[in-house]
Design an enzyme around this catalytic site. Structure first.
Site, PDB file in Angstrom:
ATOM      1  N   TYR A   1       1.385  22.912 -11.021  1.00 47.57           N
ATOM      2  CA  TYR A   1       2.000  21.620 -11.345  1.00 47.57           C
ATOM      3  C   TYR A   1       3.497  21.807 -11.609  1.00 47.57           C
ATOM      4  CZ  TYR A   1       3.199  17.409 -14.025  1.00 47.57           C
ATOM      5  OH  TYR A   1       3.795  16.268 -14.468  1.00 47.57           O
TER       6      TYR A   1
ATOM      7  N   LYS B   1       6.787  20.074  -9.661  1.00 51.77           N
ATOM      8  CA  LYS B   1       7.789  19.258 -10.363  1.00 51.77           C
ATOM      9  C   LYS B   1       9.174  19.892 -10.241  1.00 51.77           C
ATOM     10  CE  LYS B   1       5.928  15.574 -11.912  1.00 51.77           C
ATOM     11  NZ  LYS B   1       6.145  14.378 -11.094  1.00 51.77           N
TER      12      LYS B   1
ATOM     13  N   ASP C   1       0.827  -1.204   0.000  1.00 54.34           N
ATOM     14  CA  ASP C   1       0.000   0.000   0.000  1.00 54.34           C
ATOM     15  C   ASP C   1       0.859   1.251   0.000  1.00 54.34           C
ATOM     16  OD1 ASP C   1      -2.428  -1.329   0.029  1.00 54.34           O
ATOM     17  OD2 ASP C   1      -2.389  -1.563   2.222  1.00 54.34           O
TER      18      ASP C   1
HETATM   19  N1  LIG Z   1       2.099  12.160 -18.743  1.00 55.57           N
HETATM   20  C1  LIG Z   1       2.920  13.178 -18.947  1.00 55.57           C
HETATM   21  O1  LIG Z   1       2.742  13.943 -19.902  1.00 55.57           O
HETATM   22  C2  LIG Z   1       4.064  13.409 -18.009  1.00 55.57           C
HETATM   23  C3  LIG Z   1       5.049  14.298 -18.418  1.00 55.57           C
HETATM   24  C4  LIG Z   1       6.128  14.524 -17.568  1.00 55.57           C
HETATM   25  C5  LIG Z   1       6.188  13.920 -16.341  1.00 55.57           C
HETATM   26  N2  LIG Z   1       5.184  13.082 -15.947  1.00 55.57           N
HETATM   27  C6  LIG Z   1       5.283  12.468 -14.619  1.00 55.57           C
HETATM   28  O2  LIG Z   1       5.428  11.083 -14.748  1.00 55.57           O
HETATM   29  C7  LIG Z   1       4.856  10.440 -13.615  1.00 55.57           C
HETATM   30  C8  LIG Z   1       3.956   9.302 -14.080  1.00 55.57           C
HETATM   31  O3  LIG Z   1       2.905   9.827 -14.854  1.00 55.57           O
HETATM   32  P1  LIG Z   1       2.073   8.991 -15.917  1.00 55.57           P
HETATM   33  O4  LIG Z   1       2.180   9.715 -17.184  1.00 55.57           O
HETATM   34  O5  LIG Z   1       2.459   7.583 -15.885  1.00 55.57           O
HETATM   35  O6  LIG Z   1       0.610   9.215 -15.394  1.00 55.57           O
HETATM   36  P2  LIG Z   1      -0.410   8.252 -14.643  1.00 55.57           P
HETATM   37  O7  LIG Z   1      -0.570   7.017 -15.421  1.00 55.57           O
HETATM   38  O8  LIG Z   1      -1.587   9.090 -14.378  1.00 55.57           O
HETATM   39  O9  LIG Z   1       0.322   7.903 -13.297  1.00 55.57           O
HETATM   40  C9  LIG Z   1       0.292   8.685 -12.159  1.00 55.57           C
HETATM   41  C10 LIG Z   1       0.025   7.785 -10.997  1.00 55.57           C
HETATM   42  O10 LIG Z   1       0.103   8.524  -9.788  1.00 55.57           O
HETATM   43  C11 LIG Z   1      -0.717   7.889  -8.841  1.00 55.57           C
HETATM   44  N3  LIG Z   1      -1.190   8.769  -7.806  1.00 55.57           N
HETATM   45  C12 LIG Z   1      -1.827   9.941  -7.955  1.00 55.57           C
HETATM   46  N4  LIG Z   1      -2.138  10.444  -6.742  1.00 55.57           N
HETATM   47  C13 LIG Z   1      -1.703   9.560  -5.825  1.00 55.57           C
HETATM   48  C14 LIG Z   1      -1.747   9.510  -4.409  1.00 55.57           C
HETATM   49  N5  LIG Z   1      -2.312  10.489  -3.686  1.00 55.57           N
HETATM   50  N6  LIG Z   1      -1.214   8.447  -3.779  1.00 55.57           N
HETATM   51  C15 LIG Z   1      -0.660   7.457  -4.481  1.00 55.57           C
HETATM   52  N7  LIG Z   1      -0.600   7.442  -5.829  1.00 55.57           N
HETATM   53  C16 LIG Z   1      -1.124   8.506  -6.491  1.00 55.57           C
HETATM   54  C17 LIG Z   1      -1.887   7.353  -9.616  1.00 55.57           C
HETATM   55  O11 LIG Z   1      -2.274   6.151  -9.006  1.00 55.57           O
HETATM   56  P3  LIG Z   1      -3.788   5.700  -8.728  1.00 55.57           P
HETATM   57  O12 LIG Z   1      -3.979   4.502  -9.586  1.00 55.57           O
HETATM   58  O13 LIG Z   1      -3.857   5.382  -7.278  1.00 55.57           O
HETATM   59  O14 LIG Z   1      -4.653   6.861  -9.102  1.00 55.57           O
HETATM   60  C18 LIG Z   1      -1.356   7.177 -11.028  1.00 55.57           C
HETATM   61  O15 LIG Z   1      -1.271   5.838 -11.419  1.00 55.57           O
HETATM   62  C19 LIG Z   1       4.144  11.522 -12.824  1.00 55.57           C
HETATM   63  O16 LIG Z   1       4.965  11.899 -11.729  1.00 55.57           O
HETATM   64  C20 LIG Z   1       4.045  12.666 -13.790  1.00 55.57           C
HETATM   65  O17 LIG Z   1       4.053  13.902 -13.131  1.00 55.57           O
HETATM   66  C21 LIG Z   1       4.130  12.802 -16.779  1.00 55.57           C
END
Ligand SMILES: NC(=O)c1ccc[n+]([C@@H]2O[C@H](COP(=O)([O-])OP(=O)(O)OC[C@H]3O[C@@H](n4cnc5c(N)ncnc54)[C@H](OP(=O)(O)O)[C@@H]3O)[C@@H](O)[C@H]2O)c1
Ligand SMILES: Cc1cc2nc3c(=O)[nH]c(=O)nc-3n(C[C@H](O)[C@H](O)[C@H](O)COP(=O)(O)OP(=O)(O)OC[C@H]3O[C@@H](n4cnc5c(N)ncnc54)[C@H](O)[C@@H]3O)c2cc1C
Lengths: 251, 451
Positions: free
Chosen positions: A157, A161, A64
């Protein structure tokens, strides 16, 4: 242990349901079987991810983790390392938030900072402590180009970051000589759950491409990577763009 | 116990460094003190660090430097047996005992290994086909186990623990003292025959038909040559000369010994960093310069057994990313796998210096002991992009033929494939559970492969 050729034996995904995290696990599993610890909130998606990774040859454990709970980082890292060393830990949890709402809702803004920055700091601190004791390991921190030069359209955001990027970069320097290292990953726009329904930004990429870059970056013992790589030079340009002009850029 | 220091350690291949607290051990008491002072990260012994990989590393834990425990405790010249502390090197043993007419029962390609390391890796030499491994010449050894006891074990006393320790890579405890059966020799020279063979098949045929005529035998094989010349090699075989076979001058001092080697056979040794071109050029010159057939040539121990010891830190020629030594064995019947592996290696374009091929004799009961009756090939490959995939592919070939890779050299085998290579791994784990239920003795290698 990460072996002489950069192959790994155990992987921890903090924010284990993240599309980028899951793609990274799949990419590693394509090379060889390994132990994968999925740390995430207890949701149907977590169970589905665990099943999927098991099907791909992973020896999967689920623990968890909730970024809203201040006690969770310590508990999750302890549980994740109870059955053996962690070779690579990917810190992938995060939220994008609703930029319009974040502009006025201080509770929402503070909550985003809690998830993306405060919890990330706590997780990094726990991981570093554990890995220092191990004497080896790589922490992969998912930062973002959004934090490299913060834009007016998503400055909340972006600032979270920026903070987590600064923390993990500094952490990496502090770990020199300990056998542990940090890889800061700065993706641009990635087509994942997080950006679902949004129009592609320039140089948009996929979780699979980010995963490939992470595996290569760990192998080459890099400290910072951009995905796609060209963003490194774009960001260098943007970082040096005068503020008056930057503010008028339409993104 | 002298002051320990935390330092990054690697093996001979200079890959995957990890920090550990190095504790100098001068005798059994130091080892016992270190055992009592261990943390959750455990401990492992380290000899002269000539294993190529992470076997003598223990990230975040203790590493016992055994090289100061190097005393000779007893010598029985008539019975050809000696009793030594495990940190003594084979180099030292040769300096001390060759002049007395005793040679080590088995020597690897370098004499800078400790007796403890030789047992822990259950090393083999050019005489494997007649003499077996190093551990087969151990009468008994004293092992410090996790409970703090020192147990005297041998092939006839707690054989399970003995055969888990022989080849057990330091994971059953610390070897402290050893009683070793030496090989009596009349002279310090070898009588050597050299044969050049144009390809792999002719080499294997020659070895199958005539290897039993020699005590020591090894082939140097060109891994860069492709096509019809694939596997061309220079085979050198010999035995210790009798006194009457020496020249008159040599007969005055038949057991004269000096470790120093002048590099004779190759004539050139590439300096600076290696690449495909320098390796190919070197292999060409080396092959051409070797005699087609030569008989009864007298050679020194150093020149015959340890030519690389003359070159100092040759492991640095592979550059900053280090290198991997890939050594595998396939049982008889696996000749085709050997052929296909060689084709795959020579066509991969990864510069590899001279490789070594040998025909093994029977294996022994060592649970993780490497040799099995068949063919072994060992070669160096510098760390380059894509190497992980190539070696995984070779492993599949080797496993398919019932073969295995060598734990003293491997830094990267897939844990699941490793289990298939060593069918007695479960027996090894059973012994470890018995003598070390908490896994106090551990290493980077043990963690990497979940031994
Ligand atoms: N997508 C982009 O364009 C992008 C660009 C640059 C950087 N990033 C970074 O890359 C990382 C991964 O993003 P992703 O693209 O793979 O998006 P994603 O699939 O939405 O993954 C983000 C994850 O964070 C988890 N999360 C959110 N709030 C949480 C909380 N309070 N406690 C525990 N888990 C939580 C979510 O899990 P749940 O299943 O529990 O909701 C979700 O699976 C993030 O840090 C994001 O900022 C993304
Ligand atoms: C140039 C070269 C040529 C070689 N040629 C051969 C060859 O022909 N045949 C062959 O078989 N090998 C060969 N080797 C490999 C070498 O013989 C083995 O790796 C050997 O184990 C090295 O001994 P070491 O004292 O350096 O041990 P280390 O490399 O320091 O340690 C090796 C293992 O032994 C254990 N160990 C060491 N001392 C003790 C102890 N006192 N008690 C318990 N465990 C201990 C360590 O924990 C580790 O697992 C070669 C290596 C080199 C560099």
């Amino acid at each position: 242990m990460i072996d002489a050729l950069g192959s790994i034996g155990s992987l921890l995904l903090v924010g284990g349901t993240s599309d980028i995290a899951v793609a990274t696990a799949r990419r590693y599993l394509a090379e060889r079987p390994l132990r994968v610890v999925v740390a995430a909130r207890d949701t149907p998606r977590r169970a589905a991810v665990a099943d999927e990774l098991r099907g791909a040859g992973g020896q999967v454990e689920v623990v968890d983790f909730d970024a809203d709970d201040p006690a969770s980082p310590a508990g999750a890292v302890a549980a994740a390392t109870a059955n053996g060393d962690i070779d690579v830990a990917v810190v992938a949890f995060g939220q994008l938030g609703d930029a319009a709402r974040l502009r006025t809702d201080s509770v929402a803004a503070a909550h985003l900072a809690q998830v993306n920055f405060v919890a990330a700091v706590a997780v990094g601190t726990e991981l570093a402590g554990r890995m220092r004791t191990q004497g080896h390991g790589v922490i992969v921190a998912l930062s973002s180009v959004a934090g490299e030069r913060v834009r007016k359209t998503n400055y909340v955001y972006g600032s979270t970051k920026a903070g987590m990027d600064a923390f993990y970069s500094g952490l990496g320097d502090s770990l020199a000589g300990s056998g542990v290292s940090v890889l800061v990953v700065r993706p641009g726009f990635v087509r994942s759950k997080m950006t679902e329904g949004m129009p592609d930004a320039p140089l948009a990429t996929t979780p699979e491409v980010v995963a490939e870059a992470i595996v290569a970056g760990v192998r080459a013992r890099r400290h910072t990577i951009w995905v796609p790589g060209a963003l490194r030079w774009v960001m260098t340009g943007l970082r040096h763009t005068p503020r008056a002009i930057f503010r008028r850029l339409s993104f | 116990m002298a002051d320990p220091a935390t330092v990054p350690l690697t093996g001979w291949g200079r890959t995957a460094p990890t920090p550990a607290t190095v504790v100098p051990v001068r005798g059994p008491e130091d080892a016992g003190t270190a055992l009592a002072a261990r943390t959750q990260r455990g401990l492992v012994a380290r000899g002269l660090a000539r294993s190529y990989n992470d076997a003598a590393q223990n990230a975040g834990g203790l590493v016992l430097d055994m090289t100061a425990a190097d005393r000779v405790l007893d010598v029985d010249l008539a019975g050809a047996e000696i009793e030594v502390e495990a940190g003594i090197s084979l180099d030292r043993l040769m300096n001390l005992f060759v002049p007395m007419g005793l040679f080590v029962p088995v020597t690897p390609g370098t004499r800078y290994v400790t007796v403890g390391g030789a047992i822990a890796a259950d090393i083999h030499g050019k005489n494997h086909h007649v003499a077996g491994t190093f551990s087969q010449h151990v009468a008994w050894l004293d092992l410090l186990t996790a409970d703090g006891q020192v147990r005297r074990i041998g092939p006839d006393r707690d054989p399970d623990l003995f055969w888990a320790t022989a080849g057990g890579m330091g994971l059953t405890g610390v070897i402290l003292r050893v009683r070793l059966r030496m090989t009596p020799i009349e002279t310090s020279r070898l009588l050597v025959d050299t044969d050049r063979t144009p390809d792999l098949d002719s080499l294997m045929t020659l070895l199958t038909e005539t290897d039993h005529l020699y005590d020591y035998s090894v082939a140097w094989i060109d891994c860069v040559a492709t096509g019809a010349r694939m596997g061309r090699s220079v085979l050198t075989r010999g035995r210790f000369a009798r006194r009457d076979e020496l020249t008159e001058k040599q007969r005055a001092d038949p057991l004269r010994y000096s470790g120093a080697v002048r590099l004779s056979t190759p004539g050139v040794f590439p300096s600076g960093l290696l690449n495909q071109a320098t390796v190919a050029a070197f292999n060409e010159v080396w092959y051409r310069k070797s005699p087609r057939h030569k008989r009864d040539q007298l050679q020194t121990i150093g020149a015959f057994f340890h030519p690389l010891d003359g070159v100092g830190n040759w492991n640095r020629v592979y550059g900053p990313r280090g290198f991997v030594q890939y050594q595998f064995v396939v049982p008889h019947g696996g000749e085709d796998a050997m052929r296909r592996a060689l084709i795959r290696i020579s066509s991969s374009g990864h510069a590899s210096f001279l490789a070594v091929l040998k025909r093994f004799g029977e294996g022994n009961p060592g649970m993780l002991s490497f040799p099995v009756s068949g063919w072994t090939l060992a070669l160096d490959i510098p760390v380059v992009e894509g190497l992980a995939g190539l070696l995984d592919e070779l492993d599949e070939l080797v496993v398919g033929a019932g073969g295995r890779v060598y734990l003293a050299k491997d830094p990267r085998v897939r844990p699941d494939l490793f289990g298939q290579m060593y069918p007695r791994l479960e027996s090894f784990r059973d012994v470890r559970r018995r003598v070390d239920p908490e896994g106090v003795f551990t290493s980077d290698l043990a963690r990497r492969l979940s031994l």
